[in-house]
Enzyme design. Structure first.
Site, short mmCIF file in Angstrom:
data_model
loop_
_atom_site.label_atom_id
_atom_site.label_comp_id
_atom_site.label_asym_id
_atom_site.label_seq_id
_atom_site.Cartn_x
_atom_site.Cartn_y
_atom_site.Cartn_z
N CYS A 126 0.84 -1.20 0.00
CA CYS A 126 0.00 0.00 0.00
C CYS A 126 0.88 1.26 0.00
O CYS A 126 1.45 1.60 -1.02
CB CYS A 126 -0.99 -0.04 1.16
SG CYS A 126 -2.38 1.10 0.95
N HIS A 143 -3.62 -5.03 0.72
CA HIS A 143 -3.10 -5.45 2.02
C HIS A 143 -3.14 -6.96 2.15
O HIS A 143 -4.08 -7.52 2.73
CB HIS A 143 -3.91 -4.79 3.14
CG HIS A 143 -3.60 -3.35 3.35
ND1 HIS A 143 -2.60 -2.93 4.19
CD2 HIS A 143 -4.13 -2.23 2.79
CE1 HIS A 143 -2.53 -1.60 4.16
NE2 HIS A 143 -3.45 -1.16 3.32
N GLU A 179 -1.65 -8.80 4.13
CA GLU A 179 -1.65 -9.21 5.55
C GLU A 179 -3.05 -9.27 6.14
O GLU A 179 -3.24 -9.83 7.23
CB GLU A 179 -0.75 -8.28 6.37
CG GLU A 179 -1.37 -6.97 6.80
CD GLU A 179 -1.46 -5.92 5.70
OE1 GLU A 179 -1.97 -4.81 5.98
OE2 GLU A 179 -1.03 -6.20 4.56
#
Length: 238
Positions: free
Chosen positions: A113, A207, A209
């Site tokens: 990002c 993202h 994660e």
């Protein structure tokens, strides 16, 4: 062979836990968990003076620049849009120094990002300061499809169109020197950038994660492990 050590940039924020209320070096837990799930060892890298970046990166096998605050527009020669967030000047300087050190040393690098946006700025690119439709609302992760560009590093890791967790209101505009777009959203927004060539350098606008797909991080960890092997051989010979 030991697992490669992957550093992840953190940021200083006011925080409260237990009886304490003080500045802390923060990182959402999804980042180290994803590194660990991908087969790496995770190391949180707190902010430091930019001249220290070279020494920090020299101790890592791979580097992740985490998401977060908007990049200050002065970094790419623009006036701030009213919708651009407050500047994080010390973080900008530190993470740009980390990126520069990783690029100079050939250390595998993944920007997430904000990290992708900084990678673009580091190569002389610019950013769109506001766009809609890439979040699920304030504080809510959205989701949309990302289409890989065949023949790119990203496509070799994730060859099919896939849904990704997303939360951003800025994006790459003019692509930085030497970088190529390796994935797009349906609206044409560049969703991944990479540096072709021998060194493993990739930025993704979403993202990972916050999702369940470890393939992008696995690719970073694999590149870090490959770079670590010759180093270990040299150490054993000395």
């Amino acid at each position: 062979m030991s697992k490669p050590l992957i550093g992840i940039s953190t940021y200083l924020e006011p925080a409260t836990w237990g009886v304490w209320d003080m500045p802390a070096a923060l990182l959402p837990a999804g980042y180290p968990r994803l590194v660990q799930a991908a087969g790496g060892l995770a190391a949180m890298v707190p902010p430091d003076a930019p001249p220290c970046a070279e020494d920090v990166v020299a101790r890592l096998d791979g580097l992740v620049i985490a998401g977060g605050a908007d990049v200050e527009p002065v970094r790419y020669g623009a006036e701030p849009d009213p919708r651009t967030g407050p500047p994080a000047r010390e973080r900008d300087a530190w993470e740009l120094a980390l990126i520069g050190a990783a690029l100079a040393s050939g250390t595998p690098l993944l920007g997430i990002c904000r990290g992708m946006q900084l990678l673009n700025v580091a190569h002389g690119g610019t950013l769109v300061q506001h766009l809609d439709g890439h979040t699920g609302g304030r504080g809510v992760i959205g989701r949309h499809a990302v289409r890989p560009v065949p023949g790119t590093r990203y496509a070799s890791a994730v060859p099919e169109e896939t849904g990704v967790p997303t939360y951003h209101h800025q994006a790459a505009d003019r692509i930085g020197d030497g970088l190529v777009v390796s994935a797009y959203a349906a609206d044409g927004t560049p969703e991944a950038l990479e540096l072709p060539g021998e060194h493993w350098v990739l930025g993704v606008q979403w993202h990972p994660e916050m999702g369940e797909d470890p393939r992008v991080m696995r690719a970073l960890v694999a590149a870090a492990a490959l770079g670590r092997a010759p180093l270990r051989e040299r150490q054993l010979q000395t």
